[in-house]
Design an enzyme around this catalytic site. Structure first.
Site, PDB file in Angstrom:
ATOM      1  N   VAL A 101       1.207  -0.735   0.133  1.00 17.06           N
ATOM      2  CA  VAL A 101      -0.119   0.164   0.213  1.00 17.06           C
ATOM      3  C   VAL A 101       0.652   1.336  -0.031  1.00 17.06           C
ATOM      4  CG1 VAL A 101      -2.106  -1.094   0.446  1.00 17.06           C
ATOM      5  CG2 VAL A 101      -0.790   0.242   2.495  1.00 17.06           C
ATOM      6  N   HIS A 118      -4.540  -4.092  -3.070  1.00 17.04           N
ATOM      7  CA  HIS A 118      -4.987  -3.746  -1.568  1.00 17.04           C
ATOM      8  C   HIS A 118      -5.182  -2.530  -0.710  1.00 17.04           C
ATOM      9  CE1 HIS A 118      -3.147  -8.261   0.059  1.00 17.04           C
ATOM     10  NE2 HIS A 118      -4.666  -7.956  -0.742  1.00 17.04           N
ATOM     11  N   ASN A 158      12.486 -13.447  -4.294  1.00 16.87           N
ATOM     12  CA  ASN A 158      12.095 -13.475  -2.963  1.00 16.87           C
ATOM     13  C   ASN A 158      13.632 -14.106  -2.434  1.00 16.87           C
ATOM     14  OD1 ASN A 158      10.528 -13.575  -0.966  1.00 16.87           O
ATOM     15  ND2 ASN A 158       9.181 -15.450  -1.886  1.00 16.87           N
ATOM     16  N   ALA A 200      15.887  -7.984  -2.983  1.00 16.11           N
ATOM     17  CA  ALA A 200      15.030  -7.919  -4.434  1.00 16.11           C
ATOM     18  C   ALA A 200      16.369  -6.785  -4.920  1.00 16.11           C
ATOM     19  CB  ALA A 200      13.865  -7.191  -3.646  1.00 16.11           C
TER      20      ALA A 200
END
Ligand SMILES: [Zn+2]
Length: 232
Positions: free
Chosen positions: A93, A109, A201, A219
């Site tokens: 978010v 989301h 990941n 990442a």
């Protein structure tokens, strides 16, 4: 990558972790001794709106202090240079994909930097606090809530996500725990559709077994490396 034209990328908390944005999960599921269920549900908002608004006011302020990291910038570079279809679906978010320059981003989301008026149903860009019940910029009602999908609420724009997946040749999951549905189910949908699947990941996730390939690492390292490979 010669056969790849349309790509759907799902990003989760792991891509923003190196920007210093933590999650409930990384904090042991607690915020100031409150359980997730006590701050991130419609029931919590009905029961104790001040608690919930204070929590989101803090998060909204905090993310504005954070910066995109090389993983966000790599996906923005991919977005700018990829001629085929691309959709970056994020569970996050924060606005770090957008601030890095990515355009084809879908916030399933919701977003910290938007407020949703439950009177007129309009979502407005929002940077300040909500605890003082400021009026909606559109209808003036003091009924703004964080435009964030709470537990027990439906994620946004799933139809668009499934439509993009049906057209995709490659599904890539970056920094997701594989624990939150329906996002966690996307890799299974991708497999059902016969799409190639790749996981980037930090460590193997609950969903790792569903992917054709998993590349492990921070990442900020594995995402730029993959993007360089795709753009050739
Ligand atoms: Zn309104």
């Amino acid at each position: 990558m010669g056969q790849i034209r349309n790509i759907v990328i799902l990003t989760g908390a792991g891509i923003s972790a190196e920007s210093g944005i933590d999650t409930f999960r990384s904090a042991g599921g607690l915020w100031e001794q409150h359980r997730v269920e006590d701050v991130a549900t419609p029931e919590a908002f009905a029961r104790d709106p001040n608690l919930v608004l204070r929590f989101y006011d803090m998060r909204r302020a905090a993310i504005q202090e954070k910066l995109p990291n090389p993983a966000h910038f790599a996906l923005a570079e991919l977005d700018a240079n990829w001629k085929g279809g691309l959709l970056i679906v994020t569970q996050n978010v924060d606005d770090l994909h957008t601030r890095a320059g990515a355009r084809r981003v879908l916030h399933m989301h919701g977003e910290h930097l938007k407020a949703w008026c439950t009177s007129c149903d309009v979502r407005s860009h929002w940077r300040g606090p909500l605890i003082e019940r400021p009026p909606c910029p559109v209808c003036q009602a003091r009924t703004l809530r964080p435009d964030v999908v709470w537990f027990g609420e439906m994620p946004y724009r799933m139809g668009e996500i499934y439509a993009a997946l049906r057209e995709a040749d490659l599904f890539v999951s970056i920094g997701t725990s594989g624990a939150v549905y329906p996002a966690a189910g996307l890799v299974r949908n991708a497999r059902d559709l016969g799409i190639s699947t790749l996981e980037l990941n930090l460590e193997r996730s609950q969903g790792s077994d569903w992917f054709h390939e998993t590349r492990l690492g921070p990442a900020s390292e594995v995402v730029p490396a993959w993007v360089a490979e795709v753009l050739g």
